[in-house]
Design a protein around this motif. Structure first.
Motif, PDB file in Angstrom:
ATOM      1  N   PRO A  36      39.968  42.891  34.888  1.00 27.54           N
ATOM      2  CA  PRO A  36      39.887  41.502  35.353  1.00 27.54           C
ATOM      3  C   PRO A  36      39.749  41.444  36.876  1.00 27.54           C
ATOM      4  CG  PRO A  36      41.813  41.831  33.940  1.00 27.54           C
ATOM      5  CD  PRO A  36      41.239  43.177  34.221  1.00 27.54           C
ATOM      6  N   LEU A  37      38.908  40.550  37.341  1.00 21.81           N
ATOM      7  CA  LEU A  37      38.750  40.398  38.790  1.00 21.81           C
ATOM      8  C   LEU A  37      40.071  40.006  39.441  1.00 21.81           C
ATOM      9  CD1 LEU A  37      35.275  38.624  39.074  1.00 21.81           C
ATOM     10  CD2 LEU A  37      35.819  41.027  39.474  1.00 21.81           C
ATOM     11  N   SER A  38      40.877  39.250  38.717  1.00 25.68           N
ATOM     12  CA  SER A  38      42.165  38.818  39.262  1.00 25.68           C
ATOM     13  C   SER A  38      43.072  40.002  39.602  1.00 25.68           C
ATOM     14  CB  SER A  38      42.871  37.868  38.295  1.00 25.68           C
ATOM     15  OG  SER A  38      43.115  38.519  37.071  1.00 25.68           O
ATOM     16  N   SER A  39      42.896  41.134  38.910  1.00 28.84           N
ATOM     17  CA  SER A  39      43.728  42.307  39.193  1.00 28.84           C
ATOM     18  C   SER A  39      43.309  43.004  40.488  1.00 28.84           C
ATOM     19  CB  SER A  39      43.673  43.305  38.026  1.00 28.84           C
ATOM     20  OG  SER A  39      42.412  43.931  37.978  1.00 28.84           O
ATOM     21  N   LEU A  40      42.150  42.655  41.017  1.00 31.67           N
ATOM     22  CA  LEU A  40      41.669  43.264  42.259  1.00 31.67           C
ATOM     23  C   LEU A  40      42.040  42.449  43.501  1.00 31.67           C
ATOM     24  CD1 LEU A  40      38.059  44.217  41.099  1.00 31.67           C
ATOM     25  CD2 LEU A  40      40.068  45.705  41.188  1.00 31.67           C
ATOM     26  N   LEU A  41      42.572  41.263  43.282  1.00 31.91           N
ATOM     27  CA  LEU A  41      42.884  40.384  44.406  1.00 31.91           C
ATOM     28  C   LEU A  41      43.965  40.980  45.301  1.00 31.91           C
ATOM     29  CD1 LEU A  41      42.999  36.906  42.628  1.00 31.91           C
ATOM     30  CD2 LEU A  41      41.183  37.788  44.100  1.00 31.91           C
ATOM     31  N   ARG A  42      43.726  40.896  46.588  1.00 31.41           N
ATOM     32  CA  ARG A  42      44.720  41.281  47.587  1.00 31.41           C
ATOM     33  C   ARG A  42      44.887  40.079  48.510  1.00 31.41           C
ATOM     34  NH1 ARG A  42      45.275  44.199  44.113  1.00 31.41           N
ATOM     35  NH2 ARG A  42      44.920  46.427  44.031  1.00 31.41           N
ATOM     36  N   ASN A  43      46.076  39.516  48.503  1.00 29.43           N
ATOM     37  CA  ASN A  43      46.339  38.283  49.269  1.00 29.43           C
ATOM     38  C   ASN A  43      45.363  37.179  48.874  1.00 29.43           C
ATOM     39  OD1 ASN A  43      48.459  39.475  50.752  1.00 29.43           O
ATOM     40  ND2 ASN A  43      46.974  40.400  52.139  1.00 29.43           N
ATOM     41  N   GLY A  44      45.027  37.124  47.574  1.00 26.07           N
ATOM     42  CA  GLY A  44      44.162  36.074  47.055  1.00 26.07           C
ATOM     43  C   GLY A  44      42.680  36.279  47.317  1.00 26.07           C
ATOM     44  N   VAL A  45      42.297  37.462  47.795  1.00 26.24           N
ATOM     45  CA  VAL A  45      40.904  37.722  48.160  1.00 26.24           C
ATOM     46  C   VAL A  45      40.398  38.967  47.435  1.00 26.24           C
ATOM     47  CG1 VAL A  45      39.367  38.254  50.101  1.00 26.24           C
ATOM     48  CG2 VAL A  45      41.289  36.712  50.440  1.00 26.24           C
ATOM     49  N   LEU A  46      39.159  38.883  46.921  1.00 36.41           N
ATOM     50  CA  LEU A  46      38.527  40.047  46.309  1.00 36.41           C
ATOM     51  C   LEU A  46      38.121  41.046  47.389  1.00 36.41           C
ATOM     52  CD1 LEU A  46      36.060  38.452  43.714  1.00 36.41           C
ATOM     53  CD2 LEU A  46      38.062  39.853  43.200  1.00 36.41           C
ATOM     54  N   PRO A  47      38.072  42.347  47.053  1.00 34.42           N
ATOM     55  CA  PRO A  47      37.521  43.312  48.010  1.00 34.42           C
ATOM     56  C   PRO A  47      36.094  42.903  48.379  1.00 34.42           C
ATOM     57  CG  PRO A  47      38.543  44.434  46.152  1.00 34.42           C
ATOM     58  CD  PRO A  47      38.513  42.983  45.813  1.00 34.42           C
ATOM     59  N   LYS A  48      35.733  43.128  49.624  1.00 30.36           N
ATOM     60  CA  LYS A  48      34.428  42.691  50.114  1.00 30.36           C
ATOM     61  C   LYS A  48      33.273  43.283  49.304  1.00 30.36           C
ATOM     62  CE  LYS A  48      35.764  41.931  54.976  1.00 30.36           C
ATOM     63  NZ  LYS A  48      36.719  40.977  54.719  1.00 30.36           N
ATOM     64  N   SER A  49      33.404  44.523  48.865  1.00 29.45           N
ATOM     65  CA  SER A  49      32.320  45.138  48.101  1.00 29.45           C
ATOM     66  C   SER A  49      32.146  44.467  46.738  1.00 29.45           C
ATOM     67  CB  SER A  49      32.543  46.643  47.928  1.00 29.45           C
ATOM     68  OG  SER A  49      33.789  46.886  47.326  1.00 29.45           O
ATOM     69  N   VAL A  50      33.225  44.056  46.108  1.00 25.56           N
ATOM     70  CA  VAL A  50      33.141  43.350  44.828  1.00 25.56           C
ATOM     71  C   VAL A  50      32.580  41.953  45.053  1.00 25.56           C
ATOM     72  CG1 VAL A  50      34.455  42.458  42.866  1.00 25.56           C
ATOM     73  CG2 VAL A  50      35.024  44.701  43.830  1.00 25.56           C
ATOM     74  N   TYR A  51      33.062  41.286  46.071  1.00 23.73           N
ATOM     75  CA  TYR A  51      32.581  39.942  46.417  1.00 23.73           C
ATOM     76  C   TYR A  51      31.071  39.972  46.672  1.00 23.73           C
ATOM     77  CZ  TYR A  51      32.553  35.373  48.751  1.00 23.73           C
ATOM     78  OH  TYR A  51      32.307  34.075  49.100  1.00 23.73           O
ATOM     79  N   HIS A  52      30.631  40.939  47.463  1.00 20.51           N
ATOM     80  CA  HIS A  52      29.204  41.030  47.784  1.00 20.51           C
ATOM     81  C   HIS A  52      28.385  41.421  46.552  1.00 20.51           C
ATOM     82  CE1 HIS A  52      25.869  41.061  50.521  1.00 20.51           C
ATOM     83  NE2 HIS A  52      25.486  42.213  50.007  1.00 20.51           N
TER      84      HIS A  52
END
Length: 100
Positions: free
Chosen positions: A43-59
Motif C-alpha cells: 500500500p502506498l500509505s505504508s510508504l508515507l513518511r511524515n505524510g509524504v510519499l518518497p519523491k521517487s514514488v511520487y514522480h
C-alpha cells in the motif's frame, strides 16, 4: 489521492485555467496510483513518511499519469523507444517481492 489535480496539471504543462480535462485527469491520477501500488505490492500509505510519499514514488505516479494522458490508445503508429531509468528504476527501491 496523493497527487493533486494541480500538481498533475503542472507536470503535464496544462494551464490551471483549462478545466475541460479535469474529470479525466482525476481518473488518471486514481488509476496511476492504483497501478503503482499494485506494481510495488504494498500500500502506498505504508510508504508515507511524515505524510509524504518518497519523491521517487511520487514522480513515478506523475510519469504514469503523463504516459496515460499522452497515449490514450493501446496502439502506436510511430516507433516507440523506452526511456531508460524511469518508472521501473524509480520504483525498484520500494518494490516488495513475495516468495511463496
Amino acid at each position: 489521492m496523493y497527487i493533486t489535480l494541480s500538481n498533475a496539471k503542472k507536470h503535464l504543462q496544462i494551464d490551471d485555467d483549462y478545466k475541460d480535462d479535469d474529470e479525466y485527469l482525476i481518473m488518471l491520477i486514481q488509476v496511476a496510483e492504483d497501478a503503482i501500488e499494485a506494481n510495488l505490492n504494498t500500500p502506498l500509505s505504508s510508504l508515507l513518511r511524515n505524510g509524504v510519499l518518497p519523491k521517487s514514488v511520487y514522480h513515478s505516479i506523475l510519469l504514469m499519469i503523463g504516459n496515460l494522458y499522452s497515449n490514450r490508445e493501446p496502439v502506436s503508429f510511430t516507433s516507440v523507444t523506452k526511456v531508460p531509468y524511469t518508472l521501473e528504476f524509480l520504483l525498484a527501491t520500494y518494490k516488495h517481492y513475495y516468495i511463496p
